[in-house]
Design a protein around this motif. Structure first.
Motif, PDB file in Angstrom:
ATOM      1  N   SER A   1       0.836  -1.171   0.133  1.00 28.20           N
ATOM      2  CA  SER A   1       0.063   0.037   0.087  1.00 28.20           C
ATOM      3  C   SER A   1       0.887   1.181  -0.122  1.00 28.20           C
ATOM      4  O   SER A   1       1.693   1.355   0.704  1.00 28.20           O
ATOM      5  N   ILE A   2       0.747   2.054  -1.093  1.00 34.37           N
ATOM      6  CA  ILE A   2       1.512   3.277  -1.154  1.00 34.37           C
ATOM      7  C   ILE A   2       0.314   4.547  -0.993  1.00 34.37           C
ATOM      8  O   ILE A   2       0.881   5.770  -1.378  1.00 34.37           O
ATOM      9  N   GLY A   3      -0.803   4.504  -0.387  1.00 35.45           N
ATOM     10  CA  GLY A   3      -1.527   5.628  -0.164  1.00 35.45           C
ATOM     11  C   GLY A   3      -2.969   4.895  -0.179  1.00 35.45           C
ATOM     12  O   GLY A   3      -3.187   4.017  -0.526  1.00 35.45           O
ATOM     13  N   ALA A   4      -3.855   5.974  -0.353  1.00 34.96           N
ATOM     14  CA  ALA A   4      -5.390   5.827  -0.369  1.00 34.96           C
ATOM     15  C   ALA A   4      -5.510   4.964  -1.592  1.00 34.96           C
ATOM     16  O   ALA A   4      -5.477   5.590  -2.679  1.00 34.96           O
ATOM     17  N   ASP A   5      -5.934   3.836  -1.273  1.00 35.54           N
ATOM     18  CA  ASP A   5      -6.477   2.967  -2.598  1.00 35.54           C
ATOM     19  C   ASP A   5      -5.249   2.872  -3.783  1.00 35.54           C
ATOM     20  O   ASP A   5      -5.579   2.316  -4.841  1.00 35.54           O
ATOM     21  N   ARG A   6      -3.969   3.047  -3.345  1.00 34.77           N
ATOM     22  CA  ARG A   6      -2.996   2.998  -4.206  1.00 34.77           C
ATOM     23  C   ARG A   6      -2.100   1.669  -3.719  1.00 34.77           C
ATOM     24  O   ARG A   6      -1.606   1.683  -2.694  1.00 34.77           O
ATOM     25  N   TYR A   7      -1.780   0.913  -4.617  1.00 33.08           N
ATOM     26  CA  TYR A   7      -0.834  -0.335  -4.611  1.00 33.08           C
ATOM     27  C   TYR A   7       0.129  -0.431  -5.280  1.00 33.08           C
ATOM     28  O   TYR A   7       0.219  -0.012  -6.734  1.00 33.08           O
ATOM     29  N   ARG A   8       1.494  -0.900  -4.974  1.00 29.23           N
ATOM     30  CA  ARG A   8       2.589  -0.911  -5.853  1.00 29.23           C
ATOM     31  C   ARG A   8       3.082  -2.514  -5.798  1.00 29.23           C
ATOM     32  O   ARG A   8       3.072  -3.098  -4.592  1.00 29.23           O
ATOM     33  N   SER A   9       3.391  -3.053  -6.830  1.00 28.12           N
ATOM     34  CA  SER A   9       3.704  -4.358  -6.960  1.00 28.12           C
ATOM     35  C   SER A   9       4.939  -4.650  -6.877  1.00 28.12           C
ATOM     36  O   SER A   9       5.866  -3.394  -6.775  1.00 28.12           O
ATOM     37  N   PRO A  10       5.616  -5.542  -6.607  1.00 27.74           N
ATOM     38  CA  PRO A  10       7.298  -5.786  -6.429  1.00 27.74           C
ATOM     39  C   PRO A  10       7.990  -5.226  -7.461  1.00 27.74           C
ATOM     40  O   PRO A  10       9.190  -4.732  -7.560  1.00 27.74           O
ATOM     41  N   GLU A  11       7.391  -5.441  -8.808  1.00 26.88           N
ATOM     42  CA  GLU A  11       8.129  -4.877 -10.061  1.00 26.88           C
ATOM     43  C   GLU A  11       7.832  -3.392 -10.220  1.00 26.88           C
ATOM     44  O   GLU A  11       8.331  -2.977 -11.213  1.00 26.88           O
ATOM     45  N   GLY A  12       7.137  -2.750  -9.497  1.00 28.80           N
ATOM     46  CA  GLY A  12       6.773  -1.390  -9.585  1.00 28.80           C
ATOM     47  C   GLY A  12       5.456  -1.025 -10.250  1.00 28.80           C
ATOM     48  O   GLY A  12       5.401   0.122 -10.561  1.00 28.80           O
ATOM     49  N   LEU A  13       4.743  -1.904 -10.653  1.00 27.07           N
ATOM     50  CA  LEU A  13       3.542  -1.358 -11.221  1.00 27.07           C
ATOM     51  C   LEU A  13       2.378  -1.191 -10.194  1.00 27.07           C
ATOM     52  O   LEU A  13       2.599  -1.378  -9.014  1.00 27.07           O
ATOM     53  N   LEU A  14       1.763  -0.225 -10.574  1.00 24.04           N
ATOM     54  CA  LEU A  14       0.755   0.581  -9.805  1.00 24.04           C
ATOM     55  C   LEU A  14      -0.564   0.294 -10.061  1.00 24.04           C
ATOM     56  O   LEU A  14      -1.159   0.133 -11.225  1.00 24.04           O
ATOM     57  N   TYR A  15      -1.630  -0.127  -9.110  1.00 22.58           N
ATOM     58  CA  TYR A  15      -2.807  -0.397  -9.120  1.00 22.58           C
ATOM     59  C   TYR A  15      -3.558   0.649  -8.308  1.00 22.58           C
ATOM     60  O   TYR A  15      -3.478   0.990  -7.108  1.00 22.58           O
ATOM     61  N   THR A  16      -4.327   1.282  -9.223  1.00 23.59           N
ATOM     62  CA  THR A  16      -4.975   2.686  -8.554  1.00 23.59           C
ATOM     63  C   THR A  16      -6.515   2.378  -8.884  1.00 23.59           C
ATOM     64  O   THR A  16      -6.842   1.767  -9.653  1.00 23.59           O
ATOM     65  N   PRO A  17      -7.118   3.423  -8.313  1.00 26.46           N
ATOM     66  CA  PRO A  17      -8.520   3.586  -8.514  1.00 26.46           C
ATOM     67  C   PRO A  17      -8.837   3.799 -10.092  1.00 26.46           C
ATOM     68  O   PRO A  17      -8.033   4.380 -10.762  1.00 26.46           O
ATOM     69  N   GLY A  18     -10.011   3.373 -10.613  1.00 27.80           N
ATOM     70  CA  GLY A  18     -10.301   3.565 -11.840  1.00 27.80           C
ATOM     71  C   GLY A  18     -11.078   2.355 -12.538  1.00 27.80           C
ATOM     72  O   GLY A  18     -11.394   1.685 -11.647  1.00 27.80           O
ATOM     73  N   SER A  19     -11.439   2.473 -13.773  1.00 35.85           N
ATOM     74  CA  SER A  19     -12.217   1.670 -14.486  1.00 35.85           C
ATOM     75  C   SER A  19     -13.716   1.544 -13.987  1.00 35.85           C
ATOM     76  O   SER A  19     -14.226   1.948 -13.042  1.00 35.85           O
ATOM     77  N   ALA A  20     -14.705   0.860 -14.724  1.00 34.60           N
ATOM     78  CA  ALA A  20     -15.954   0.832 -14.548  1.00 34.60           C
ATOM     79  C   ALA A  20     -16.030   0.091 -13.101  1.00 34.60           C
ATOM     80  O   ALA A  20     -17.066   0.230 -12.437  1.00 34.60           O
ATOM     81  N   GLU A  21     -15.003  -0.676 -12.583  1.00 33.69           N
ATOM     82  CA  GLU A  21     -15.512  -1.581 -11.668  1.00 33.69           C
ATOM     83  C   GLU A  21     -14.792  -0.628 -10.176  1.00 33.69           C
ATOM     84  O   GLU A  21     -15.050  -1.169  -9.193  1.00 33.69           O
ATOM     85  N   GLY A  22     -14.583   0.528 -10.551  1.00 30.64           N
ATOM     86  CA  GLY A  22     -14.082   1.245  -9.243  1.00 30.64           C
ATOM     87  C   GLY A  22     -12.478   1.314  -9.083  1.00 30.64           C
ATOM     88  O   GLY A  22     -11.928   2.171  -8.662  1.00 30.64           O
TER      89      GLY A  22
END
Lengths: 102, 275
Positions: B154-175
């Motif tokens: 977890s790197i902040g509200a609703d933001r996540y970083r994978s070990p390789e550095g990819l970011l998963y953030t809010p967005g998309s139709a699913e939220g």
């Protein structure tokens, strides 16, 4: 969800017809339609995926019609709405599926 | 007196009867013993025979039978899907997560336990079940035993970083992008066109995507296309990472997928799926 084509960009998404509802999703009168790839979120402003496309902001996507929240201010268009847009001919019935998301 | 005066014939008849009853009893005991031995031997040998010869001998009905790799360990109410054969996915059921790891083990079964809502990232899509954007047909399940949350930082509200550095953030139709990714851990047999499904549930998907991203950064077996700030990588991982589902996948008998397509905006994941 009624789609026009498979997405020519990501090749996995369905380019579905969305309709802007403005701030009130209950407002029946459509303001305008656009195509949205349900995978990569590419947007076309006409029912033709060979025309120019653009991408919304990944974190704060805007409806290209009213510039409100993309997901809150637009919905997948139903048959009647598509008809009102005059886009019925563009729909590919082979790509129809039951609604996914709003 | 009577018994003492009984004739030897009577005695022998009685003892004979007694003797024959005891023999029958001993015979039954022996049969039971043999049966127990056979059952014990079967219980011991069954897994070995199954694994060595690829047989499908049933386990003993005492709850000790093993879930075979490739069969579905249920998080769907205990319903087992048909076994995967020849690298084909198990028959795809919309409610079942037909997830088999590349090593053949069912990730969800292996990783079962979690369910700790306190560990759910705040942006965990499970916290967004009532989000009107969520697709009820492919949304989060009530029992998701993956421990994929531990994989991301977890790197902040609703933001996540994978070990390789990819970011998963809010967005998309699913939220949230993670919720969109979840759609690619389950087949959607009715979806028109192809629908890539990762092996290994959410954790398997995240790990596979990271592997693909690592490979793409080195430019190995990767095609790259850029378009208006988006980068689209197609990476061949050289081994099975999932299968092709959807209507097209069904028509083609769910071919194995060994490539991954990543649609990124910088390091931010827009979508990713096997093909």
């Amino acid at each position: 969800m009624h789609s026009v084509a498979m997405c020519p960009i990501c090749q996995a998404g369905l380019c579905g017809i969305r309709i802007c509802t403005g701030d009130d999703p209950l407002v029946p009168a459509p303001r305008g339609g656009f195509l949205l790839c349900d995978e990569c979120e590419a947007i076309w402003m006409s029912p033709d995926v060979t025309t120019a496309h653009h991408y919304p902001s990944s974190e704060s996507p805007e409806c290209p019609i009213c510039h409100g929240d993309l997901w809150g201010n637009s919905v997948w268009a139903d048959n009647q709405q598509i008809q009102s847009l005059g886009w019925s001919q563009a729909v590919n019935p082979d790509l129809d599926q039951t609604a996914t998301g709003s | 007196m009577n018994s003492a005066s009984e004739s030897p014939g009577n005695q022998s008849r009685r003892s004979g009867v007694r003797g024959s009853g005891g023999g029958r009893h001993r015979g039954k005991s022996l049969a039971s013993l043999v049966l127990v031995c056979l059952l014990a031997a079967y219980a011991l040998l069954q897994p070995e025979l199954n694994s060595r010869f690829g047989w499908n001998l049933p386990g003993l009905p005492d709850g000790t039978s093993q879930v075979e790799p490739g069969s579905r360990s249920p998080d769907n109410g205990g319903v087992l899907a048909p076994r995967a054969r020849n690298n084909q996915p198990a028959a795809n059921q919309p409610t079942a997560k037909a997830t088999v790891r590349p090593d053949g083990h069912d990730a969800d079964a292996v990783e079962a336990d979690s369910g700790n809502s306190a560990k759910n990232p705040p942006g965990d899509v499970r916290n967004q079940r009532n989000n009107p954007r969520s697709d009820p047909g492919s949304g989060p399940t009530t029992s998701d035993p993956d421990r994929w949350q531990d994989y991301l930082k977890s790197i902040g509200a609703d933001r996540y970083r994978s070990p390789e550095g990819l970011l998963y953030t809010p967005g998309s139709a699913e939220g949230h992008r993670l919720e969109h990714l979840r759609r690619h851990t389950i087949d959607q047999p009715e979806r028109p066109g192809p629908h890539g499904v990762f092996d290994g549930g959410m954790l398997g998907a995240l790990q596979t995507i990271d592997s693909a991203y690592a490979k793409s950064k080195r430019g190995i077996q990767t095609t790259k296309r850029t378009d208006q700030g988006r980068t689209i990588y197609t990476v061949d991982l050289g081994h099975r990472v999932g299968f092709v589902g959807g209507r097209e996948g069904q028509r083609r008998r769910h071919p194995m997928a060994r490539r991954v397509r990543l649609v990124l905006e910088d390091a931010r994941v827009i979508t990713a799926y096997p093909l």
